[in-house]
Structure formats: structure tokens, C-alpha cells
Design an enzyme around this catalytic site. Structure first.
Site, PDB file in Angstrom:
ATOM      1  N   ARG A 102      -5.548  -3.139 -31.654  1.00  0.00           N
ATOM      2  CA  ARG A 102      -6.981  -3.485 -31.571  1.00  0.00           C
ATOM      3  C   ARG A 102      -7.644  -2.888 -32.803  1.00  0.00           C
ATOM      4  NH1 ARG A 102     -11.365  -2.826 -26.780  1.00  0.00           N
ATOM      5  NH2 ARG A 102     -10.308  -4.750 -26.229  1.00  0.00           N
ATOM      6  N   HIS A 129     -10.446 -12.513 -29.486  1.00  0.00           N
ATOM      7  CA  HIS A 129      -9.955 -11.658 -28.390  1.00  0.00           C
ATOM      8  C   HIS A 129      -9.046 -12.525 -27.500  1.00  0.00           C
ATOM      9  CE1 HIS A 129      -9.591  -8.369 -25.798  1.00  0.00           C
ATOM     10  NE2 HIS A 129     -10.804  -8.268 -25.303  1.00  0.00           N
ATOM     11  N   GLN A 132      -7.787 -11.506 -23.844  1.00  0.00           N
ATOM     12  CA  GLN A 132      -8.872 -11.601 -22.861  1.00  0.00           C
ATOM     13  C   GLN A 132      -8.955 -13.013 -22.270  1.00  0.00           C
ATOM     14  OE1 GLN A 132     -11.583  -9.267 -21.920  1.00  0.00           O
ATOM     15  NE2 GLN A 132     -11.846 -10.897 -20.431  1.00  0.00           N
ATOM     16  N   ASP A 219     -21.147 -12.072 -22.801  1.00  0.00           N
ATOM     17  CA  ASP A 219     -20.599 -10.846 -23.383  1.00  0.00           C
ATOM     18  C   ASP A 219     -21.778 -10.091 -24.003  1.00  0.00           C
ATOM     19  OD1 ASP A 219     -18.940  -8.899 -24.474  1.00  0.00           O
ATOM     20  OD2 ASP A 219     -18.195 -10.159 -26.108  1.00  0.00           O
ATOM     21  N   CYS A 259     -16.392 -10.396 -19.816  1.00  0.00           N
ATOM     22  CA  CYS A 259     -15.179  -9.688 -20.245  1.00  0.00           C
ATOM     23  C   CYS A 259     -15.278  -8.185 -19.983  1.00  0.00           C
ATOM     24  CB  CYS A 259     -14.887  -9.967 -21.711  1.00  0.00           C
ATOM     25  SG  CYS A 259     -16.262  -9.536 -22.792  1.00  0.00           S
ATOM     26  N   ARG A 287      -6.484  -9.168 -16.374  1.00  0.00           N
ATOM     27  CA  ARG A 287      -5.999  -8.688 -17.676  1.00  0.00           C
ATOM     28  C   ARG A 287      -4.577  -8.150 -17.512  1.00  0.00           C
ATOM     29  NH1 ARG A 287      -9.821  -7.076 -21.369  1.00  0.00           N
ATOM     30  NH2 ARG A 287      -8.108  -7.278 -22.850  1.00  0.00           N
TER      31      ARG A 287
HETATM   32  N1   CP Z   1     -12.776  -6.637 -22.154  1.00  0.00           N
HETATM   33  C1   CP Z   1     -12.130  -5.683 -22.838  1.00  0.00           C
HETATM   34  O1   CP Z   1     -11.384  -5.946 -23.769  1.00  0.00           O
HETATM   35  O2   CP Z   1     -12.355  -4.421 -22.379  1.00  0.00           O
HETATM   36  P1   CP Z   1     -11.963  -3.075 -23.127  1.00  0.00           P
HETATM   37  O3   CP Z   1     -12.807  -2.999 -24.366  1.00  0.00           O
HETATM   38  O4   CP Z   1     -12.291  -1.990 -22.141  1.00  0.00           O
HETATM   39  O5   CP Z   1     -10.513  -3.118 -23.473  1.00  0.00           O
HETATM   40  N1  NVA Z   2     -17.433  -8.586 -28.072  1.00  0.00           N
HETATM   41  C1  NVA Z   2     -17.083  -7.314 -27.531  1.00  0.00           C
HETATM   42  C2  NVA Z   2     -15.943  -7.437 -26.589  1.00  0.00           C
HETATM   43  C3  NVA Z   2     -15.499  -6.168 -25.941  1.00  0.00           C
HETATM   44  C4  NVA Z   2     -14.335  -6.354 -25.035  1.00  0.00           C
HETATM   45  C5  NVA Z   2     -16.748  -6.359 -28.660  1.00  0.00           C
HETATM   46  O1  NVA Z   2     -16.062  -6.788 -29.607  1.00  0.00           O
HETATM   47  O2  NVA Z   2     -17.157  -5.215 -28.623  1.00  0.00           O
END
Ligand code: CP
Ligand code: NVA
Length: 310
Positions: A102, A129, A132, A219, A259, A287
Site C-alpha cells: 500500500r 484500490h 477493495q 468514500d 469502503c 475484504r
Molecule cells: N477500506 C480500506 O482499505 O480500509 P483500510 O484503510 O483500513 O485498510
Molecule cells: N480514498 C481513501 C480510501 C481509504 C480506504 C484513501 O485513499 O484514503
């Protein structure tokens, strides 16, 4: 599937098979059936951004599949002090069977996959993502029985999640509408591709986007890395909220997805969130099952390709 970097890399058949595999693994877990697809495999998980769901779902998932995970915060490994992605990849491939990452730049994930001769999974970038959205589509399928012909409406920022939803919906035959403020649209290349391939509508008009939707999705207004824009975004996105008034304009039995993490009172009202908490937390649970499907599929030859049509 050699890596899992973005949904554009998958055939429709592979994505549909991943969703169904997630559903199968969920039932295997509930029935206490053994499913050790990754016995003794070791995954490294690199995080340069925070995470609750992605980290815990992938780590729990590989343990349930018979393997193990090593959490690698970028602050603690030399990557955070400037060691290159290429060198990091060429070292980690000597120890590990699989890497999940990530981070900010999609190109870093693509480079990691290029230089590491083991499967790499994207656990979120600024661009997309994908893991997700496998869980999201799995949830939609569980609630609605099918994906093809359903409609999902996304309200808010045209961000990483929106980009992956566009690709995921188009590849599974779900019509997608997005209500985003001007200048906060999803990736233009993805929009052009989606307009060519399937049913997509982009508008600033929330009421128009939401009509007949089977699922409403939102989101946060400011994603990780955009913290300094939060105040201005709060003003721009003020109207872009899922609430009971908006929900009434959707299909009668529409589900609500998020999400997470959620900023209640911003992109979703507290009431709507709580009234639809079952769906939202089923989505979070999925997930785990979806990520197990992704990890296992990377080690199954020609996974999902027997029904390939595109
Ligand atoms: N939705 C999601 O990716 O959550 P986290 O940021 O907690 O991994
Ligand atoms: N769009 C958000 C998603 C988090 C899971 C971010 O990138 O922070």
C-alpha cells in the site's frame, strides 16, 4: 494472473471468478472446511500509509490459507530511507513468496512487480484500490444475487476507490453512475475506456445519478495524502452526501456501501450509516474472503480463464 496491480489487467472472467471464489472461501470458513491454498507461503506486506481493514484482512487471510505474513512499515525498512523500489524488490523476492503493498504512486507498485519475480498485490495507491472493489462486488452479488444488469451509484470524490469501481463495474456488467463535483472526476482515461466498454454516467447532479440505483457507494472527501486539502474539500463536497433523502430516490431495496473509514456527517449521514451498518460491515468482512481469493488465485494456474470471452 501473475500480479494483482489494477483491475484493468484482469479479464472479466478472472474478476468474476475471483468474486465467486471469495464467496466459496467464505462458506468454507463458515463450515470449517480446510482451504490451505497457501500452505507455508510467506507474504511481505509493505505499508507507507495507514490501514486497518487491508492489513488485518490480508494478514488473517494468509494465516487461514496456511501461510504467514510479515508486516513491513516503510518507516522501519530501508525503503523509507531511500533504498530504491528495484533493489527492495530484488531482495524481497529472495525471501518471500508474495508481496502486498500500500503506497502513494501506482508506478511504485508496477515497478515492484517488474523487479520482483514473485506475485505483487496492490493494497491501495492514489490511483486505485482494486482489492477493495473485489470485496464490494462480492457484497453486491451476495445482496442482489447477480451483478449483470444492476446499477451502482457512487457519490463524492473521483478518487482511487471510484477509479477501481468504474473498472470493476464495467467488467462485471454493472451499470455505474458517478456524481462528482466538477474538477473532482475520476481518471479521464478510465472514463473514456468505460464509455466505450459499458454503461457509465458521470454528472454533478446527485439526484440524476442516484435514480434506480441498486447500491449507493461513497468514500471520504479527502483521502490519505490530501489532509491539507480537507478544509477546502469540505466546502466543495458539502452536497455530496448519502443520506435518507438521497436514498429515497434510489431503487426501493437499494443497499449502501462504504469502503471505510467513514466520516459520518460528511460523505454519509450518521442515520443512513447506522441504518445500513449491516451491509457496510458485511462489505468490510468480505475484504477477508475476497483477499484470500486474490492471494490464492495468484498461485492457481490460469485461474478463471476457462470462461474467458474478452
Ligand atoms: N477500506 C480500506 O482499505 O480500509 P483500510 O484503510 O483500513 O485498510
Ligand atoms: N480514498 C481513501 C480510501 C481509504 C480506504 C484513501 O485513499 O484514503
Amino acid at each position: 494472473m501473475e500480479d494483482f496491480l489494477k483491475l484493468q489487467d484482469l479479464y472479466s472472467a478472472e474478476l468474476n471468478a475471483l468474486i465467486d471464489f471469495g464467496i466459496e472461501l467464505k462458506s468454507k470458513l463458515k463450515n470449517k472446511e480446510k482451504h490451505e491454498y497457501l500452505k507455508d507461503k510467506i507474504m511481505g506486506m509493505i505499508f507507507t500509509k495507514s490501514s486497518t481493514r487491508t492489513r488485518v484482512a490480508f494478514e488473517t487471510g494468509i494465516i487461514q490459507l496456511g501461510g504467514r505474513a510479515i508486516f513491513l512499515s516503510s518507516q522501519d525498512i530501508q525503503l523509507g530511507r531511500g533504498e530504491s523500489i528495484a533493489d527492495t524488490a530484488r531482495v524481497l523476492e529472495r525471501y518471500l513468496d508474495l508481496i502486498m503493498i500500500r503506497t502513494y504512486k501506482q508506478s511504485d507498485v508496477e515497478d515492484l512487480a517488474k523487479f520482483a519475480n514473485i506475485p505483487v498485490i496492490n493494497g491501495l495507491t492514489d490511483y486505485c484500490h482494486p482489492s477493495q472493489v473485489v470485496a464490494d462486488l462480492m457484497t453486491l452479488k451476495e445482496y442482489k444475487g447477480t451483478l449483470k444488469g444492476k446499477k451502482l451509484c457512487y457519490i463524492g470524490d473521483g478518487n482511487n476507490v471510484a477509479n477501481s469501481l468504474i473498472v470493476g463495474c464495467i467488467k462485471t456488467g454493472v451499470a455505474i453512475s458517478l456524481a462528482c463535483p466538477e474538477k473532482y472526476s475520476p481518471d479521464p482515461k478510465l472514463l473514456a475506456w468505460a464509455r466505450h466498454e459499458g454503461d457509465i454516467e458521470l454528472t454533478e447532479d446527485i439526484q440524476k445519478a442516484v435514480r434506480d440505483a441498486d447500491a449507493l457507494y461513497t468514500d471520504v472527501w479527502a483521502s490519505m495524502g490530501q489532509e491539507n486539502e480537507a478544509a477546502i474539500r469540505q466546502r466543495i463536497f458539502k452536497e455530496y452526501q448519502i443520506n435518507n433523502k438521497i436514498l429515497q430516490m434510489a431503487a426501493k431495496d437499494a443497499i449502501v456501501l462504504h469502503c471505510l473509514p467513514a466520516h459520518k456527517g460528511e460523505e454519509i449521514s450518521e442515520n443512513t450509516f447506522e441504518e445500513h451498518a449491516k451491509e457496510i460491515f458485511d462489505e468490510a468482512e468480505n475484504r477477508l474472503h475476497a483477499h484470500k481469493a486474490i492471494m490464492a488465485a495468484l498461485f492457481i494456474k490460469d485461474f478463471g480463464l476457462s470462461k474467458k470471452t474478452d
